[in-house]
Write a protein that holds these residues in place. Structure first.
Motif, PDB file in Angstrom:
ATOM      1  N   THR A   1      -8.121  -6.625   1.843  1.00 47.78           N
ATOM      2  CA  THR A   1      -8.170  -4.829   2.361  1.00 47.78           C
ATOM      3  C   THR A   1      -7.143  -4.908   1.935  1.00 47.78           C
ATOM      4  N   ALA A   2      -6.330  -5.859   1.423  1.00 45.05           N
ATOM      5  CA  ALA A   2      -4.712  -5.838   0.897  1.00 45.05           C
ATOM      6  C   ALA A   2      -4.099  -6.820  -0.470  1.00 45.05           C
ATOM      7  N   ILE A   3      -3.953  -6.535  -1.025  1.00 47.40           N
ATOM      8  CA  ILE A   3      -2.688  -7.545  -2.552  1.00 47.40           C
ATOM      9  C   ILE A   3      -1.823  -7.222  -2.073  1.00 47.40           C
ATOM     10  N   TYR A   4      -0.960  -8.105  -2.015  1.00 47.47           N
ATOM     11  CA  TYR A   4       0.278  -8.203  -2.241  1.00 47.47           C
ATOM     12  C   TYR A   4       0.514  -9.419  -4.307  1.00 47.47           C
TER      13      TYR A   4
ATOM     14  N   ASP B   1     -11.558  -1.783 -16.465  1.00 42.27           N
ATOM     15  CA  ASP B   1     -12.260  -3.450 -16.450  1.00 42.27           C
ATOM     16  C   ASP B   1     -12.216  -4.202 -14.964  1.00 42.27           C
ATOM     17  N   LEU B   2     -10.150  -3.977 -14.618  1.00 42.85           N
ATOM     18  CA  LEU B   2     -10.432  -5.555 -13.142  1.00 42.85           C
ATOM     19  C   LEU B   2     -10.977  -4.608 -12.333  1.00 42.85           C
ATOM     20  N   VAL B   3     -10.056  -3.236 -12.127  1.00 40.44           N
ATOM     21  CA  VAL B   3     -10.568  -2.872 -10.966  1.00 40.44           C
ATOM     22  C   VAL B   3     -12.000  -2.168 -10.463  1.00 40.44           C
ATOM     23  N   ARG B   4     -13.079  -2.394 -11.427  1.00 42.83           N
ATOM     24  CA  ARG B   4     -14.244  -2.121 -11.201  1.00 42.83           C
ATOM     25  C   ARG B   4     -14.687  -3.123 -10.624  1.00 42.83           C
ATOM     26  N   HIS B   5     -14.254  -4.454 -10.410  1.00 42.43           N
ATOM     27  CA  HIS B   5     -14.614  -5.989  -9.739  1.00 42.43           C
ATOM     28  C   HIS B   5     -13.925  -5.569  -8.539  1.00 42.43           C
ATOM     29  N   PHE B   6     -12.972  -5.025  -8.028  1.00 45.61           N
ATOM     30  CA  PHE B   6     -12.669  -5.155  -6.867  1.00 45.61           C
ATOM     31  C   PHE B   6     -13.006  -4.878  -5.751  1.00 45.61           C
ATOM     32  N   PRO B   7     -13.003  -4.957  -4.729  1.00 42.74           N
ATOM     33  CA  PRO B   7     -14.325  -4.941  -3.553  1.00 42.74           C
ATOM     34  C   PRO B   7     -14.190  -3.834  -2.452  1.00 42.74           C
ATOM     35  N   LYS B   8     -15.113  -2.939  -2.424  1.00 44.01           N
ATOM     36  CA  LYS B   8     -15.045  -2.086  -1.158  1.00 44.01           C
ATOM     37  C   LYS B   8     -14.043  -2.090  -0.406  1.00 44.01           C
ATOM     38  N   SER B   9     -13.747  -3.197   0.208  1.00 48.74           N
ATOM     39  CA  SER B   9     -12.814  -3.362   1.436  1.00 48.74           C
ATOM     40  C   SER B   9     -11.451  -3.253   1.044  1.00 48.74           C
ATOM     41  N   LEU B  10     -11.049  -3.283  -0.333  1.00 51.83           N
ATOM     42  CA  LEU B  10      -9.754  -3.381  -0.842  1.00 51.83           C
ATOM     43  C   LEU B  10      -9.504  -2.154  -0.393  1.00 51.83           C
ATOM     44  N   LYS B  11      -8.332  -1.405   0.044  1.00 55.61           N
ATOM     45  CA  LYS B  11      -7.039  -0.392   0.437  1.00 55.61           C
ATOM     46  C   LYS B  11      -5.940  -0.192   0.099  1.00 55.61           C
ATOM     47  N   PHE B  12      -5.138  -1.670  -0.451  1.00 54.56           N
ATOM     48  CA  PHE B  12      -4.173  -1.341  -0.390  1.00 54.56           C
ATOM     49  C   PHE B  12      -3.446  -2.445  -1.497  1.00 54.56           C
ATOM     50  N   VAL B  13      -2.201  -2.131  -2.564  1.00 55.35           N
ATOM     51  CA  VAL B  13      -2.522  -2.477  -3.534  1.00 55.35           C
ATOM     52  C   VAL B  13      -0.642  -2.451  -3.646  1.00 55.35           C
ATOM     53  N   GLY B  14      -0.172  -3.448  -3.105  1.00 57.47           N
ATOM     54  CA  GLY B  14       1.530  -4.014  -2.855  1.00 57.47           C
ATOM     55  C   GLY B  14       1.887  -4.587  -4.197  1.00 57.47           C
TER      56      GLY B  14
ATOM     57  N   SER C   1       1.601   1.185  -4.199  1.00 55.73           N
ATOM     58  CA  SER C   1       3.174   0.934  -3.442  1.00 55.73           C
ATOM     59  C   SER C   1       3.866   0.443  -5.091  1.00 55.73           C
ATOM     60  N   ASN C   2       5.093   1.056  -5.261  1.00 54.33           N
ATOM     61  CA  ASN C   2       6.211  -0.017  -5.757  1.00 54.33           C
ATOM     62  C   ASN C   2       7.056  -0.214  -5.280  1.00 54.33           C
ATOM     63  N   THR C   3       8.225  -1.210  -6.152  1.00 61.31           N
ATOM     64  CA  THR C   3       9.818  -1.045  -5.026  1.00 61.31           C
ATOM     65  C   THR C   3      10.655  -0.204  -5.780  1.00 61.31           C
ATOM     66  N   PRO C   4      10.280   0.761  -5.547  1.00 59.62           N
ATOM     67  CA  PRO C   4      11.225   1.465  -6.611  1.00 59.62           C
ATOM     68  C   PRO C   4      13.378   1.843  -5.871  1.00 59.62           C
TER      69      PRO C   4
ATOM     70  N   ARG D   1      16.204  -9.742  -5.213  1.00 61.11           N
ATOM     71  CA  ARG D   1      14.445  -9.776  -5.203  1.00 61.11           C
ATOM     72  C   ARG D   1      14.090 -10.352  -4.004  1.00 61.11           C
ATOM     73  N   PHE D   2      15.091 -10.551  -2.797  1.00 60.95           N
ATOM     74  CA  PHE D   2      14.978  -9.955  -1.555  1.00 60.95           C
ATOM     75  C   PHE D   2      14.068  -8.758  -1.068  1.00 60.95           C
ATOM     76  N   ASP D   3      15.083  -7.832  -1.118  1.00 65.39           N
ATOM     77  CA  ASP D   3      14.544  -6.354  -0.800  1.00 65.39           C
ATOM     78  C   ASP D   3      13.669  -6.113  -1.947  1.00 65.39           C
ATOM     79  N   MET D   4      13.527  -6.901  -2.865  1.00 63.19           N
ATOM     80  CA  MET D   4      12.012  -6.542  -3.392  1.00 63.19           C
ATOM     81  C   MET D   4      10.783  -6.810  -2.891  1.00 63.19           C
ATOM     82  N   GLU D   5      11.016  -8.002  -2.800  1.00 62.54           N
ATOM     83  CA  GLU D   5       9.550  -8.637  -1.702  1.00 62.54           C
ATOM     84  C   GLU D   5       9.218  -8.494  -0.654  1.00 62.54           C
ATOM     85  N   ASN D   6      10.494  -7.476   0.570  1.00 60.91           N
ATOM     86  CA  ASN D   6      10.201  -7.447   1.909  1.00 60.91           C
ATOM     87  C   ASN D   6      10.145  -6.010   1.484  1.00 60.91           C
ATOM     88  N   LEU D   7      10.503  -4.954   0.618  1.00 56.97           N
ATOM     89  CA  LEU D   7       9.482  -4.485   0.667  1.00 56.97           C
ATOM     90  C   LEU D   7       7.780  -3.851   0.090  1.00 56.97           C
ATOM     91  N   VAL D   8       7.672  -4.642  -0.073  1.00 54.18           N
ATOM     92  CA  VAL D   8       6.068  -5.152  -0.749  1.00 54.18           C
ATOM     93  C   VAL D   8       5.646  -5.623   0.622  1.00 54.18           C
TER      94      VAL D   8
END
Length: 337
Positions: free
Chosen positions: A56-59, A74-87, A109-112, A306-313
């Motif tokens: 459902t999601a990718i970190y 090219d890669l996105v077209r192989h993503f499963p239909k179940s995928l809704k979120f990319v962090g 999402s990104n980590t601005p 780095r901690f703040d970035m990982e945690n925000l994802v």
């Protein structure tokens, strides 16, 4: 009487979480955590249709690009239909084709905010170091020379700082620069900031106006089709003689060979760079010039960043799974989900 429960949604981790492991494991209360084992892009594409076919999601860590390659069409077209979120781990997301994912209804999402303090601090270090000619002094010191023919640098007083890109990092650079005593801080942005955010800075409606007036130019724009090689031979010619250029955004915003040519001609007085066009490969003209203050992309090279970035994802993915919406959607998707 037996009861059945729905299986937990799956989150696929691409890469490694180093500092926020406790927070990552905390997601197991709402999701099944899966670590990708694919060794290369071809294998990853195959695995997307088999063992990762129901995620459902990718970190997505920044360094996982070495395995999966860019998240392109090219890669996105192989993503499963179940995928809704990319962090995505990182403020810059030029490795991701936002349009392709949006077309599949996948939020990104990104980590601005998490990168702002560390990057802005690094930016100011480069501004001061390049202005004061500290790189030249250090260069000679390592050759056992003591200020041998090192030209005098400059103080911020009486100078104009021009900020290209007034997002979170640009604003943080401005706030840190105010006490340094610049005569004026000017900025260019796609949209003028509201008065309460503009504070100690003056808006310039065109890039050319900023280039002509600034003694120091701080580059804080995202990398996209419009900003690639924004700084080139033509734009450099519009700058003041002896201008100082600092870049903590993305390397390809600058045409690196044009930058080298500007340094060698004397048009550019000094540069402070934390990012490079073809990193980790650096143009020899930069490495061999003592008027270049160079860092190996260390803007967020601190535990706190780095901690703040990982945690925000992690917070984004938790929000996505519990509310249906990520917290820090990339700008292109804001208002679309």
């Amino acid at each position: 009487m037996s009861t059945s429960t729905s299986p937990k949604p799956k989150i696929l981790l691409l890469g490694e979480i180093i500092h926020a492991q406790k927070e990552w494991q905390g997601l197991s209360d709402i999701a099944e955590l899966v670590t990708a084992e694919s060794k290369n892009r071809e294998e990853f594409i195959h695995d997307l249709s088999t063992k990762y076919s129901d995620v459902t999601a990718i970190y997505r860590t920044l360094f996982s690009v070495g395995i999966t390659g860019r998240f392109d069409e090219d890669l996105v077209r192989h993503f499963p239909k179940s995928l809704k979120f990319v962090g995505h781990f990182g403020a810059g997301y030029d490795q991701i084709d936002v349009h392709a994912l949006s077309a599949q209804g996948i939020q990104i999402s990104n980590t601005p905010n998490a990168v702002v303090p560390g990057t802005a601090d690094t930016n100011i270090f480069l501004v001061i170091g390049a202005l004061r000619n500290f790189s030249y002094g250090q260069y000679q010191l390592r050759q056992n020379k003591w200020l041998s023919s090192v030209e005098l640098g400059h103080d911020p007083q009486g100078k104009v700082l021009g900020i290209l890109g007034m997002g979170g990092i640009g604003q943080a650079v401005r706030d840190r620069a105010v006490p340094l005593g610049f005569d004026k801080i000017i900025y260019y942005n796609r949209r003028r900031l509201p008065a309460d955010l503009e504070k100690d800075s003056e808006y310039k409606p065109t890039i050319d106006e900023l280039l002509a007036e600034a003694d120091v130019i701080s580059i804080n724009v995202p990398l996209n089709k419009e900003t690639k090689h924004l700084i080139n031979k033509e734009t450099i010619s519009k700058m003041k003689d002896g201008v100082v250029i600092v870049n903590t955004a993305r390397g390809p915003v600058i045409n690196e060979q044009d930058l080298v040519d500007g340094l060698e001609s004397g048009k550019i007085g000094a540069v402070g760079l934390d990012v490079f066009e073809h990193e980790p490969v650096i143009n020899p003209g930069l490495l061999n010039n003592p008027r270049t203050l160079l860092l190996p992309h260390m803007g967020t090279h601190s535990y706190e960043s780095r901690f703040d970035m990982e945690n925000l994802v992690i917070e984004n993915l938790r929000s996505g799974l519990t509310t249906g919406k990520l917290i820090t959607l990339v700008p292109e998707q804001q208002g679309a989900f």
